[in-house]
Design an enzyme around this catalytic site. Structure first.
Site, PDB file in Angstrom:
ATOM      1  CD  GLU A 165     -12.439 -29.901  15.165  1.00 29.71           C
ATOM      2  OE1 GLU A 165     -12.585 -28.719  15.509  1.00 29.71           O
ATOM      3  OE2 GLU A 165     -13.396 -30.658  14.941  1.00 29.71           O
ATOM      4  CG  ASN A 208     -10.560 -36.820  16.222  1.00 36.45           C
ATOM      5  OD1 ASN A 208     -10.754 -37.796  15.507  1.00 36.45           O
ATOM      6  ND2 ASN A 208     -11.556 -36.063  16.671  1.00 36.45           N
ATOM      7  CG  HIS A 245     -18.601 -34.654  11.605  1.00 40.72           C
ATOM      8  ND1 HIS A 245     -19.600 -35.169  12.415  1.00 40.72           N
ATOM      9  CD2 HIS A 245     -17.552 -34.392  12.423  1.00 40.72           C
ATOM     10  CE1 HIS A 245     -19.164 -35.199  13.667  1.00 40.72           C
ATOM     11  NE2 HIS A 245     -17.925 -34.732  13.698  1.00 40.72           N
ATOM     12  CD  GLU A 275     -15.551 -35.948  16.200  1.00 40.03           C
ATOM     13  OE1 GLU A 275     -16.309 -35.057  15.767  1.00 40.03           O
ATOM     14  OE2 GLU A 275     -14.555 -35.710  16.892  1.00 40.03           O
ATOM     15  CG  ASP A 277     -22.639 -36.648  11.814  1.00 42.23           C
ATOM     16  OD1 ASP A 277     -21.829 -36.308  10.929  1.00 42.23           O
ATOM     17  OD2 ASP A 277     -22.905 -35.918  12.795  1.00 42.23           O
TER      18      ASP A 277
END
Ligand code: XIL
Length: 365
Positions: A165, A208, A245, A275, A277
């Site tokens: 990030e 990432n 996400h 990651e 979800d």
């Protein structure tokens, strides 16, 4: 190694031996509950082929037998959710704490799982002492941290999120203003990759980030250009992680994600969904409709990875709705109203429709 973990490790092979299907009827204590519908979903790792199917995990959860069993039987890859972050691994200068990370690595080894190391250089969950540094002292601390951590797990961690990030949200596509590393200039990213490569030349090194999944966001463009520059300069970047996400109010668009993954792959990089979800709170309808929509959406994204040869894995940011970072109101409110139920297994470890969608996509259906 501390003893409770060791005791736990011996329990796990049973889960793999039992094999077969996950019958959706196990309670949290591993017992059988009468109420759950008996939808059978194959163990996800049994249909993943060579692709990594992963979950983010905290070492403390391994003590819970149902958690450990569902993890080992469904996933062939594990990401430490918090245990390898700077604040936990080097809380004070030069004092390294590897115990929780070691427990995760031991569990993974014992159960034939890959480990994705997460993460080395990030502005969040950074030890406070680091934010007090600047200039050469900060650069030196970063290089020492990266070198020591990667060396500790040399040969055991196959992929590292080296830089996480680094880019700002919004229209500018610049490095973020709330990271102390930004003041070092963009060269800090190359420095971190080189330090990681020196410590373990066999590890595949990732950048990432979030909101880089589809084409057209300023951040996706900025990260693409950075990846091009790093490759051209011979910096040892091996892959880009797309966090995924999902916010069902706004995205995803599988077609756009596929095209984006393909252009990164064309640079010679591995790509992974790192990651994922899928919060359902803002999806319209009753619970059944929300979970069906979650299943379709998840299926379509996992199918994108399956369709792109360079996409070597999909990791979910947790495995059970019992433990998700989106259960914490601080994070959950970013996705609107809960409950979000964002993960493949429900709070009682029953495989959800989402798990069936993942299995179908992995099997090419
Ligand atoms: C999250 C964890 O899940 C939480 O437990 C913690 O409080 C904050 O960090 N992007 C990342 C992850 O790269 O490391 C974050 O994990 C979620 C967003």
């Amino acid at each position: 190694m501390n003893r409770p973990w060791r005791a736990l490790l011996f329990v796990q092979p049973i889960a793999l031996f039992l094999g077969g299907c996950i019958v959706s009827s196990r309670g949290p204590d591993g017992g059988v509950t009468a109420a759950a519908p008996a939808t059978a979903v194959p163990p996800l790792r049994s249909v993943a082929g060579a692709r990594a199917i992963g979950a983010a995990v905290e070492a403390q959860r391994l003590r819970e037998p149902a958690f450990a069993r569902v993890l080992a039987s469904n996933f062939n890859s594990l990401t430490p959710e918090n245990d390898m972050k700077w604040i936990n691994v080097e809380p004070t200068p030069g004092t390294f704490s590897f115990r929780a990370g070691d427990a995760l690595v031991a569990f993974a080894e014992h159960n034939g799982m890959r480990v994705r190391g997460h993460n080395l250089v990030w502005h969040t969950q950074l030890a406070p002492w680091v934010a007090g540094l600047s200039g050469e002292a900060l650069r030196a601390a970063m290089i020492r941290h990266v070198g020591n951590v990667v060396a500790h797990w040399k040969g055991k961690i196959r992929q590292w999120d080296v830089v996480n990030e680094a880019f700002a949200d919004g229209a500018g596509g610049e490095l973020r203003h709330d990271s102390p590393f930004t003041a070092l200039g963009a060269g800090f990213i190359a420095d971190a990759f080189r330090a990681a490569h020196e410590a373990d030349p066999a590890a595949l090194l990732f950048y990432n980030d979030y909101e880089i999944e589809g084409l057209g966001t300023p951040k996706a463009e900025a990260v693409y250009q950075m990846a091009q520059r790093l490759k051209a300069a011979g910096v040892p970047i091996g892959g880009v992680g797309f966090q995924m996400h999902v916010d069902p109010r706004h995205w995803p668009d599988p077609q756009s994600i596929r095209q984006n993954l393909e252009r990164f792959a064309a640079l010679g990089l591995a790509v992974e969904l790192t990651e994922m979800d899928v919060p359902v709170g803002e999806i319209p309808g009753d619970k059944t409709q929300k979970l069906e929509a979650q299943k379709r959406l998840t299926h379509d994204i996992v199918a994108v990875c399956v369709a792109v040869p360079a996409c070597s894995g999909v990791t979910f940011w947790g495995l059970t709705d019992r433990y998700s970072w989106l259960n914490d109101p601080e994070w959950g409110q970013l996705r609107g109203r809960g409950p979000h139920r964002p993960l493949p297994f429900d709070a009682d470890y029953v495989a959800k429709p989402m798990a069936a969608g993942i299995a179908a996509a992995l099997a090419g259906n």
